[in-house]
Design a protein around this motif. Sequence first.
Motif, PDB file in Angstrom:
ATOM      1  N   GLU A  60     -48.020 -13.509  -5.083  1.00  0.00           N
ATOM      2  CA  GLU A  60     -47.438 -12.538  -4.164  1.00  0.00           C
ATOM      3  C   GLU A  60     -46.585 -11.513  -4.904  1.00  0.00           C
ATOM      4  N   ALA A  61     -46.415 -10.366  -4.275  1.00  0.00           N
ATOM      5  CA  ALA A  61     -45.553  -9.317  -4.820  1.00  0.00           C
ATOM      6  C   ALA A  61     -44.148  -9.875  -5.000  1.00  0.00           C
ATOM      7  N   GLY A  62     -43.546  -9.590  -6.139  1.00  0.00           N
ATOM      8  CA  GLY A  62     -42.192 -10.048  -6.421  1.00  0.00           C
ATOM      9  C   GLY A  62     -42.099 -11.436  -7.016  1.00  0.00           C
ATOM     10  N   ALA A  63     -43.227 -12.118  -7.149  1.00  0.00           N
ATOM     11  CA  ALA A  63     -43.208 -13.461  -7.747  1.00  0.00           C
ATOM     12  C   ALA A  63     -42.813 -13.361  -9.217  1.00  0.00           C
ATOM     13  N   ARG A  64     -42.119 -14.388  -9.674  1.00  0.00           N
ATOM     14  CA  ARG A  64     -41.698 -14.451 -11.079  1.00  0.00           C
ATOM     15  C   ARG A  64     -42.267 -15.723 -11.694  1.00  0.00           C
ATOM     16  N   GLY A 101     -48.855  -7.503  -6.724  1.00  0.00           N
ATOM     17  CA  GLY A 101     -47.658  -6.785  -7.121  1.00  0.00           C
ATOM     18  C   GLY A 101     -47.761  -5.311  -6.799  1.00  0.00           C
ATOM     19  N   THR A 102     -46.606  -4.678  -6.605  1.00  0.00           N
ATOM     20  CA  THR A 102     -46.546  -3.241  -6.342  1.00  0.00           C
ATOM     21  C   THR A 102     -45.566  -2.618  -7.318  1.00  0.00           C
ATOM     22  N   GLU A 103     -45.519  -1.310  -7.328  1.00  0.00           N
ATOM     23  CA  GLU A 103     -44.565  -0.619  -8.208  1.00  0.00           C
ATOM     24  C   GLU A 103     -43.128  -0.970  -7.807  1.00  0.00           C
ATOM     25  N   ALA A 104     -42.883  -1.054  -6.513  1.00  0.00           N
ATOM     26  CA  ALA A 104     -41.546  -1.357  -6.033  1.00  0.00           C
ATOM     27  C   ALA A 104     -41.221  -2.856  -6.103  1.00  0.00           C
ATOM     28  N   ASN A 105     -42.235  -3.708  -6.087  1.00  0.00           N
ATOM     29  CA  ASN A 105     -42.044  -5.152  -6.069  1.00  0.00           C
ATOM     30  C   ASN A 105     -43.051  -5.801  -7.030  1.00  0.00           C
ATOM     31  N   PRO A 106     -42.843  -5.649  -8.341  1.00  0.00           N
ATOM     32  CA  PRO A 106     -43.815  -6.131  -9.327  1.00  0.00           C
ATOM     33  C   PRO A 106     -43.791  -7.644  -9.505  1.00  0.00           C
ATOM     34  N   ILE A 107     -44.860  -8.142 -10.059  1.00  0.00           N
ATOM     35  CA  ILE A 107     -44.924  -9.538 -10.476  1.00  0.00           C
ATOM     36  C   ILE A 107     -44.331  -9.591 -11.878  1.00  0.00           C
ATOM     37  N   LEU A 108     -43.394 -10.484 -12.070  1.00  0.00           N
ATOM     38  CA  LEU A 108     -42.725 -10.602 -13.361  1.00  0.00           C
ATOM     39  C   LEU A 108     -43.072 -11.898 -14.028  1.00  0.00           C
TER      40      LEU A 108
END
Length: 113
Positions: free
Chosen positions: A78-82, A106-113
Motif C-alpha cells: 500500500e501507499a505509504g508502507a515502509r 505508492g504515490t508521489e505524495a505517499n511513497p513506499i519506503l
Amino acid sequence: KTKKMKKVILSILSISTLFLASCSLDNDDENGGGTSGGEVTAQNLAGNLTTDLILDASVAHNLTGALLVKDGATLTIEAGARINALAGGTDVYILVEKGGKIIADGTEANPIL
C-alpha cells in the motif's frame, strides 16, 4: 628440495582457501534470514510467499531475508508502507517469480519506503 617446498606451500594455501571460502559472514541464524524457516507474515518477510499478502501502511514490515513471491501469489504494498531491510548484503531482496504478482501503490505524495 625447492619443488617439494613449493608443493607443501601450495597445498597449505589450497586448504586455507577452501576453509575460508566455506565461512559465512552473515548472521542468518540471528536475524531469521534466508529463504527457509517459518510462515511469511508482515513482520517476517522472508521465505516463499504462496498466498496473497497485503503490506498495510500502518504496520512495520521487516524484510529479514530473500522473499520469493511464488506462482499464483500476489504481494500488495500500500501507499505509504515502509519496508525495513534488517540484514545487510545481497541476501535481502524481493523476487517475483513467473506467475507471481506485485502491486505497489505508492504515490508521489505517499511513497513506499
